[in-house]
Design a protein around this motif. Structure first.
Motif, PDB file in Angstrom:
ATOM      1  N   PRO A   1       0.810  -1.227   0.000  1.00  0.00           N
ATOM      2  CA  PRO A   1       0.000   0.000   0.000  1.00  0.00           C
ATOM      3  C   PRO A   1       0.844   1.278   0.000  1.00  0.00           C
ATOM      4  N   THR A   2       1.970   1.259   0.699  1.00  0.00           N
ATOM      5  CA  THR A   2       2.854   2.426   0.706  1.00  0.00           C
ATOM      6  C   THR A   2       3.406   2.672  -0.688  1.00  0.00           C
TER       7      THR A   2
ATOM      8  N   GLN B   1       2.046   1.877  -3.518  1.00  0.00           N
ATOM      9  CA  GLN B   1       0.989   2.305  -4.426  1.00  0.00           C
ATOM     10  C   GLN B   1       0.584   3.759  -4.221  1.00  0.00           C
ATOM     11  N   ARG B   2       0.654   4.277  -3.015  1.00  0.00           N
ATOM     12  CA  ARG B   2       0.202   5.640  -2.770  1.00  0.00           C
ATOM     13  C   ARG B   2       1.347   6.654  -2.649  1.00  0.00           C
ATOM     14  N   SER B   3       2.566   6.227  -2.794  1.00  0.00           N
ATOM     15  CA  SER B   3       3.718   7.102  -2.618  1.00  0.00           C
ATOM     16  C   SER B   3       3.847   8.111  -3.752  1.00  0.00           C
ATOM     17  N   ASP B   4       4.307   9.311  -3.406  1.00  0.00           N
ATOM     18  CA  ASP B   4       4.585  10.327  -4.414  1.00  0.00           C
ATOM     19  C   ASP B   4       5.852  10.001  -5.203  1.00  0.00           C
TER      20      ASP B   4
END
Length: 156
Positions: A19-20, A22-25
């Protein structure tokens, strides 16, 4: 030792869970890579650093870990070509991961790339006094000799 530079790279993990990731900038920059020294995969970037034996950074780069070490080094040297061209007889001490035909061609022009896994390169560094070889529990270890300290005036 002003003309001696050290070169290596290390991993910079930026996330440990899916999840980190996938949502990381950093999703456009970072990627999965393999770190042989830790025997594991990581998601993040790789830091490349060229510095003096005293630790002063000369050049650095953060790169996608999927890009090869030689390509990143070539890009670093091309980016700041004037820095390398302004110095004569630079000796870059690194590991064998940075060797390749492109760097061998550049080596004849401005750099002397010394690979620490080649026996003849290590012997040359010991003979010139740059490296010191010592026995540590039955294994040969190498360390950089300290540069001579400048003379300091005595305090009265």
């Amino acid at each position: 030792m002003d003309n001696h530079w050290l070169l290596d790279s290390t991993r910079v993990p930026c996330g440990a869970s899916r999840p980190t990731v996938q949502r990381s900038d950093l999703a456009g920059w970072a990627a999965y890579g393999y770190c042989a020294s830790h025997s594991r995969f990581f998601w993040g970037l790789r830091l490349y650093l060229i510095c003096t034996p005293a630790g002063m950074p000369i050049l650095w780069a953060l790169a996608n870990p999927k890009i090869g070490e030689r390509e990143v080094l070539e890009a670093m040297l091309d980016r700041d070509d004037a820095l390398v061209a302004s110095r004569e007889g630079i000796i870059v001490i690194t590991d064998k991961g940075f060797s390749g035909k492109d760097l061998e061609r550049r080596k004849r022009v401005s750099l002397d790339l010394v690979l620490t896994r080649r026996r003849q390169d290590m012997k040359a560094l010991i003979d010139t006094g740059i490296l010191h070889r010592h026995d540590y529990h039955g294994e040969w270890n190498y360390s950089l000799n300290s540069p001579p300290k400048p003379d300091t005036p005595e305090m009265n």
